[in-house]
Design an enzyme around this catalytic site. Structure first.
Site, PDB file in Angstrom:
ATOM      1  N   CYS A  15      21.543  41.574  31.374  1.00  0.00           N
ATOM      2  CA  CYS A  15      21.332  40.903  32.663  1.00  0.00           C
ATOM      3  C   CYS A  15      21.091  39.414  32.492  1.00  0.00           C
ATOM      4  O   CYS A  15      20.319  38.992  31.649  1.00  0.00           O
ATOM      5  CB  CYS A  15      20.125  41.516  33.370  1.00  0.00           C
ATOM      6  SG  CYS A  15      20.468  43.141  33.945  1.00  0.00           S
ATOM      7  N   CYS A  39      28.994  47.349  35.449  1.00  0.00           N
ATOM      8  CA  CYS A  39      28.416  46.225  36.182  1.00  0.00           C
ATOM      9  C   CYS A  39      29.572  45.259  36.433  1.00  0.00           C
ATOM     10  O   CYS A  39      30.151  44.730  35.484  1.00  0.00           O
ATOM     11  CB  CYS A  39      27.329  45.592  35.317  1.00  0.00           C
ATOM     12  SG  CYS A  39      26.585  44.143  36.053  1.00  0.00           S
ATOM     13  N   GLU A  96      33.550  38.268  33.901  1.00  0.00           N
ATOM     14  CA  GLU A  96      33.081  39.244  32.917  1.00  0.00           C
ATOM     15  C   GLU A  96      32.673  40.529  33.611  1.00  0.00           C
ATOM     16  O   GLU A  96      32.208  40.527  34.745  1.00  0.00           O
ATOM     17  CB  GLU A  96      31.917  38.665  32.114  1.00  0.00           C
ATOM     18  CG  GLU A  96      32.409  37.538  31.227  1.00  0.00           C
ATOM     19  CD  GLU A  96      31.383  37.080  30.221  1.00  0.00           C
ATOM     20  OE1 GLU A  96      31.781  36.785  29.092  1.00  0.00           O
ATOM     21  OE2 GLU A  96      30.195  37.020  30.555  1.00  0.00           O
ATOM     22  N   CYS A 142      19.760  32.062  35.221  1.00  0.00           N
ATOM     23  CA  CYS A 142      20.995  32.854  35.148  1.00  0.00           C
ATOM     24  C   CYS A 142      22.145  32.055  34.535  1.00  0.00           C
ATOM     25  O   CYS A 142      22.438  30.944  34.982  1.00  0.00           O
ATOM     26  CB  CYS A 142      21.363  33.313  36.550  1.00  0.00           C
ATOM     27  SG  CYS A 142      22.965  34.122  36.636  1.00  0.00           S
ATOM     28  N   GLY A 194      28.146  36.423  40.304  1.00  0.00           N
ATOM     29  CA  GLY A 194      28.323  36.184  41.733  1.00  0.00           C
ATOM     30  C   GLY A 194      27.370  36.946  42.622  1.00  0.00           C
ATOM     31  O   GLY A 194      26.660  37.855  42.175  1.00  0.00           O
ATOM     32  N   CYS A 226      20.655  30.201  40.509  1.00  0.00           N
ATOM     33  CA  CYS A 226      19.333  30.659  40.065  1.00  0.00           C
ATOM     34  C   CYS A 226      19.100  30.088  38.666  1.00  0.00           C
ATOM     35  O   CYS A 226      20.008  30.112  37.825  1.00  0.00           O
ATOM     36  CB  CYS A 226      19.264  32.179  40.032  1.00  0.00           C
ATOM     37  SG  CYS A 226      19.626  32.924  41.637  1.00  0.00           S
ATOM     38  N   CYS A 283      29.133  31.360  40.343  1.00  0.00           N
ATOM     39  CA  CYS A 283      28.281  31.680  41.490  1.00  0.00           C
ATOM     40  C   CYS A 283      27.732  30.385  42.067  1.00  0.00           C
ATOM     41  O   CYS A 283      27.300  29.518  41.317  1.00  0.00           O
ATOM     42  CB  CYS A 283      27.129  32.585  41.054  1.00  0.00           C
ATOM     43  SG  CYS A 283      26.040  33.016  42.425  1.00  0.00           S
TER      44      CYS A 283
HETATM   45  S1  SF4 Z   1      24.896  35.466  39.743  1.00  0.00           S
HETATM   46 FE1  SF4 Z   1      23.098  36.244  40.867  1.00  0.00          FE
HETATM   47  S2  SF4 Z   1      21.343  35.597  39.619  1.00  0.00           S
HETATM   48 FE2  SF4 Z   1      23.116  34.386  38.940  1.00  0.00          FE
HETATM   49  S3  SF4 Z   1      23.027  32.475  40.131  1.00  0.00           S
HETATM   50 FE3  SF4 Z   1      24.322  33.913  41.277  1.00  0.00          FE
HETATM   51  S4  SF4 Z   1      22.947  34.951  42.710  1.00  0.00           S
HETATM   52 FE4  SF4 Z   1      21.664  33.962  41.142  1.00  0.00          FE
END
Ligand code: SF4
Length: 328
Positions: free
Chosen positions: A319, A97, A83, A111, A149, A108, A104
């Site tokens: 975000c 962005c 995206e 997220c 990511g 986190c 990823c």
């Molecule tokens: S995209 Fe960024 S905030 Fe989301 S899990 Fe990966 S490092 Fe963490």
């Protein structure tokens, strides 16, 4: 567009060197396809059409929010979802962005991308193509590597893209690479020749809490990351942006604002407080009053601290929301 493939194809076709620059100029300036490249012979346009795909990505869906934010879901050739978002502000800024990985690996807990299965690092051309797809929608002037990511885990490709972005309209000064604190990447950026900005997604100034919400902290502690950011500052003399996502009752107390102020120096770090966008996680966003008290505490300690405008919440483009739907 795979620019290596473009270069080798033009060579094979026996074209003069300036053809590469012509094609890139058209593409970087928002051309919709080879058919618009009026200073190229028609026969060459047809050959390129056949041999060099105009994009390495396919647009799957396009969503536009009531505030003008546009989110694209794109697929790589091997079917990985990515995206990318264009934010349009009232003052005229057009900021994108972009994603550096499909999914990823860093998980986190707040997220949406972290909850998605990790695919792979994106190639430089897959990252650049996100910007080019958005450039075909509007002019662009700012870029953050803050989509899906961790960009520092794919820094060589990210830097390759940064070198091309000025042709798309985005200067190095208006380009920012965001990291949760991948120390080898920060150090590599410090030593690189690309003078872009650094943003640190910090989110908690206590190691124990930070490890709870961001497992990467067990690998690189706050002090390790802080030291790497300080090295960046010493070399570049550019303020570092700190991103701090406001999770209700988790990291948003006045005492935690003071801890953050104790960790950082106000002349090196500018703090952006990010309202949390509810996804399917266990967290709530902070109350408006708590965010304002947090911000005021930082300001009283001498920091430049702002609460970020929310963009694109109604299309899950804000975000922490990227890939919530793609992963479903
Ligand atoms: S995209 Fe960024 S905030 Fe989301 S899990 Fe990966 S490092 Fe963490």
């Amino acid at each position: 567009m795979d620019l290596n493939l473009l270069r080798s194809t033009l060579e094979e076709l026996g074209q003069p060197r300036f053809r590469f620059d012509q094609v890139w100029k058209w593409t970087a300036e928002g051309a919709q396809g080879y058919h618009e490249m009026s200073n190229l012979p028609a026969s060459l346009r047809a050959q390129l059409e056949e041999r060099v795909p105009f994009s390495t990505l396919t647009e799957v869906t396009r969503a536009e929010a009531s505030d003008g934010t546009v989110k694209l879901l794109l697929n790589t050739k091997d079917g990985r979802p990515i995206e990318t978002v264009l934010m349009r502000y009232k003052d005229g800024r057009r900021s994108i962005c972009v994603s550096s990985q499909s999914g990823c690996p860093l998980t986190c807990t707040f997220c949406a991308t972290g909850a998605m299965k990790f695919g792979r690092n994106l190639t430089a051309w897959e990252i650049l193509d996100q910007a080019l797809h958005l450039r075909r929608i509007d002019e662009l002037d700012h870029c953050v590597f803050m989509g899906m990511g961790e960009p520092m885990m794919n820094l060589d490709n990210v830097l390759e893209v940064c070198r091309r972005l000025p042709d798309v309209g985005i200067t190095h000064r208006r380009t920012g690479i965001s990291t949760v604190g991948w120390v080898p990447g920060i150090d590599k950026l410090t030593e690189s020749d690309v003078p872009v900005r650094l943003a640190w997604s910090l989110h908690s100034a206590e190691d124990a809490l930070r490890s709870d919400i961001m497992p990467v902290n067990d690998r690189y502690s706050l002090q390790d990351v802080k030291a790497a950011c300080d090295r960046f500052y010493e070399k570049r003399r550019k303020m570092i942006f700190v991103e701090y996502i406001m999770l209700g009752g988790v990291n948003d107390s006045v005492a935690q604002a003071k801890q953050l102020a104790d960790l950082l120096e106000p002349w090196k770090y500018k703090i952006n407080l990010i309202p949390y966008n509810p996804t399917d996680s266990v967290y709530d966003g902070s109350e408006r009053g708590a965010m304002e008290a947090f911000r005021q505490t930082l300001e009283d300690e001498g920091f430049n601290a702002t609460i970020r405008l929310i963009r694109g919440r109604d299309i899950d483009a804000a975000c922490g929301q990227l890939a919530a739907k793609a992963a479903a």
